[in-house]
Scaffold this motif. Structure first.
Motif, PDB file in Angstrom:
ATOM      1  N   MET A   1      14.676  13.843  -7.341  1.00  0.00           N
ATOM      2  CA  MET A   1      14.288  12.734  -6.481  1.00  0.00           C
ATOM      3  C   MET A   1      12.789  12.504  -6.625  1.00  0.00           C
ATOM      4  N   THR A   2      12.410  11.259  -6.810  1.00  0.00           N
ATOM      5  CA  THR A   2      11.008  10.872  -6.807  1.00  0.00           C
ATOM      6  C   THR A   2      10.703  10.244  -5.458  1.00  0.00           C
ATOM      7  N   SER A   3       9.709  10.780  -4.792  1.00  0.00           N
ATOM      8  CA  SER A   3       9.269  10.256  -3.496  1.00  0.00           C
ATOM      9  C   SER A   3       7.983   9.482  -3.698  1.00  0.00           C
ATOM     10  N   ILE A   4       7.977   8.273  -3.166  1.00  0.00           N
ATOM     11  CA  ILE A   4       6.796   7.417  -3.293  1.00  0.00           C
ATOM     12  C   ILE A   4       6.333   7.049  -1.887  1.00  0.00           C
ATOM     13  N   THR A   5       5.061   7.251  -1.641  1.00  0.00           N
ATOM     14  CA  THR A   5       4.466   6.866  -0.368  1.00  0.00           C
ATOM     15  C   THR A   5       3.468   5.752  -0.634  1.00  0.00           C
ATOM     16  N   ILE A   6       3.614   4.673   0.109  1.00  0.00           N
ATOM     17  CA  ILE A   6       2.687   3.549   0.039  1.00  0.00           C
ATOM     18  C   ILE A   6       1.775   3.679   1.253  1.00  0.00           C
ATOM     19  N   TYR A   7       0.488   3.837   1.005  1.00  0.00           N
ATOM     20  CA  TYR A   7      -0.471   3.973   2.096  1.00  0.00           C
ATOM     21  C   TYR A   7      -1.037   2.605   2.456  1.00  0.00           C
ATOM     22  N   THR A   8      -1.049   2.294   3.747  1.00  0.00           N
ATOM     23  CA  THR A   8      -1.602   1.030   4.221  1.00  0.00           C
ATOM     24  C   THR A   8      -2.712   1.308   5.229  1.00  0.00           C
ATOM     25  N   LEU A   9      -3.630   0.370   5.319  1.00  0.00           N
ATOM     26  CA  LEU A   9      -4.729   0.469   6.273  1.00  0.00           C
ATOM     27  C   LEU A   9      -5.087  -0.945   6.710  1.00  0.00           C
ATOM     28  N   ASN A  10      -4.975  -1.213   7.988  1.00  0.00           N
ATOM     29  CA  ASN A  10      -5.287  -2.537   8.538  1.00  0.00           C
ATOM     30  C   ASN A  10      -4.510  -3.645   7.834  1.00  0.00           C
ATOM     31  N   GLY A  11      -3.240  -3.397   7.541  1.00  0.00           N
ATOM     32  CA  GLY A  11      -2.387  -4.407   6.928  1.00  0.00           C
ATOM     33  C   GLY A  11      -2.544  -4.569   5.429  1.00  0.00           C
ATOM     34  N   ARG A  12      -3.386  -3.781   4.821  1.00  0.00           N
ATOM     35  CA  ARG A  12      -3.590  -3.844   3.372  1.00  0.00           C
ATOM     36  C   ARG A  12      -3.129  -2.547   2.731  1.00  0.00           C
ATOM     37  N   TYR A  99      18.436   2.565  -8.090  1.00  0.00           N
ATOM     38  CA  TYR A  99      18.663   4.012  -8.091  1.00  0.00           C
ATOM     39  C   TYR A  99      18.263   4.632  -6.751  1.00  0.00           C
ATOM     40  N   PRO A 100      18.947   4.266  -5.660  1.00  0.00           N
ATOM     41  CA  PRO A 100      18.541   4.758  -4.336  1.00  0.00           C
ATOM     42  C   PRO A 100      18.684   6.268  -4.154  1.00  0.00           C
ATOM     43  N   LYS A 101      19.485   6.912  -4.966  1.00  0.00           N
ATOM     44  CA  LYS A 101      19.620   8.367  -4.865  1.00  0.00           C
ATOM     45  C   LYS A 101      18.539   9.104  -5.650  1.00  0.00           C
ATOM     46  N   LEU A 102      17.770   8.359  -6.440  1.00  0.00           N
ATOM     47  CA  LEU A 102      16.773   8.983  -7.298  1.00  0.00           C
ATOM     48  C   LEU A 102      15.333   8.646  -6.910  1.00  0.00           C
ATOM     49  N   VAL A 103      15.148   7.526  -6.198  1.00  0.00           N
ATOM     50  CA  VAL A 103      13.801   7.086  -5.825  1.00  0.00           C
ATOM     51  C   VAL A 103      13.812   6.683  -4.356  1.00  0.00           C
ATOM     52  N   ARG A 104      12.859   7.216  -3.590  1.00  0.00           N
ATOM     53  CA  ARG A 104      12.699   6.858  -2.179  1.00  0.00           C
ATOM     54  C   ARG A 104      11.276   6.402  -1.941  1.00  0.00           C
ATOM     55  N   ILE A 105      11.140   5.261  -1.285  1.00  0.00           N
ATOM     56  CA  ILE A 105       9.821   4.716  -0.957  1.00  0.00           C
ATOM     57  C   ILE A 105       9.681   4.666   0.555  1.00  0.00           C
ATOM     58  N   ARG A 106       8.518   5.077   1.025  1.00  0.00           N
ATOM     59  CA  ARG A 106       8.214   4.958   2.451  1.00  0.00           C
ATOM     60  C   ARG A 106       6.773   4.491   2.599  1.00  0.00           C
ATOM     61  N   LYS A 107       6.504   3.861   3.736  1.00  0.00           N
ATOM     62  CA  LYS A 107       5.139   3.411   4.030  1.00  0.00           C
ATOM     63  C   LYS A 107       4.550   4.347   5.073  1.00  0.00           C
ATOM     64  N   GLU A 108       3.245   4.533   4.958  1.00  0.00           N
ATOM     65  CA  GLU A 108       2.544   5.414   5.883  1.00  0.00           C
ATOM     66  C   GLU A 108       1.139   4.868   6.101  1.00  0.00           C
ATOM     67  N   GLU A 109       0.671   4.965   7.321  1.00  0.00           N
ATOM     68  CA  GLU A 109      -0.697   4.545   7.625  1.00  0.00           C
ATOM     69  C   GLU A 109      -1.668   5.547   6.995  1.00  0.00           C
ATOM     70  N   TRP A 110      -2.639   5.023   6.245  1.00  0.00           N
ATOM     71  CA  TRP A 110      -3.627   5.872   5.572  1.00  0.00           C
ATOM     72  C   TRP A 110      -4.613   6.426   6.585  1.00  0.00           C
ATOM     73  N   ARG A 111      -4.884   7.703   6.449  1.00  0.00           N
ATOM     74  CA  ARG A 111      -5.937   8.361   7.225  1.00  0.00           C
ATOM     75  C   ARG A 111      -6.914   8.956   6.227  1.00  0.00           C
ATOM     76  N   GLN A 112      -8.182   8.743   6.436  1.00  0.00           N
ATOM     77  CA  GLN A 112      -9.190   9.250   5.512  1.00  0.00           C
ATOM     78  C   GLN A 112      -9.030  10.753   5.280  1.00  0.00           C
ATOM     79  N   ALA A 113      -8.530  11.459   6.275  1.00  0.00           N
ATOM     80  CA  ALA A 113      -8.325  12.905   6.140  1.00  0.00           C
ATOM     81  C   ALA A 113      -7.295  13.228   5.059  1.00  0.00           C
ATOM     82  N   ASP A 114      -6.478  12.234   4.685  1.00  0.00           N
ATOM     83  CA  ASP A 114      -5.467  12.439   3.640  1.00  0.00           C
ATOM     84  C   ASP A 114      -6.102  12.580   2.256  1.00  0.00           C
ATOM     85  N   ALA A 115      -7.310  12.090   2.117  1.00  0.00           N
ATOM     86  CA  ALA A 115      -7.972  12.129   0.823  1.00  0.00           C
ATOM     87  C   ALA A 115      -8.235  13.534   0.472  1.00  0.00           C
TER      88      ALA A 115
END
Length: 115
Positions: A1-12, A99-115
């Protein structure tokens, strides 16, 4: 499984992270879904640099890629970066739909601490 996280900040979109291997049927030793995800994410990094003129913060390891926009971008740079990132995410969502069983995408609010 490939997990993809899309980080957003202030709608971008602030960036993305892809980790894991899809584990699809292999053709000549290559996992085609994983190759597709890798091609899109790496092209996104390259396009941010060459097309948008933005040098993202990138971390790459086996089965892992994180790409984050730097702080302090001018409005034009941010607009160009958003086009590149939206394009990459569109492609990744298309792969997830097929390929929903192989790739999952989720969105998450970016926090500078994540860097």
């Amino acid at each position: 499984m490939t997990s993809i996280t899309i980080y957003t900040l202030n709608g971008r979109i602030q960036g993305f992270q892809a980790s894991g291997h899809a584990g699809a049927k292999k053709i000549r030793g290559y996992d085609l879904v994983c190759c597709a995800v890798s091609a899109l994410t790496q092209t996104g990094v390259n396009a941010l640099e060459t097309v948008a003129g933005v040098l993202p913060l990138v971390q790459v390891e086996d089965g892992f890629l994180r790409c984050i926009l730097p702080e302090g971008l001018h409005e034009t740079e941010m607009a160009h970066a958003q086009i590149v990132l939206e394009t990459v995410i569109t492609g990744l969502k298309n792969i997830e739909e097929i390929y929903p069983k192989l790739v999952r995408i989720r969105k998450e609010e970016w926090r500078q601490a994540d860097a």
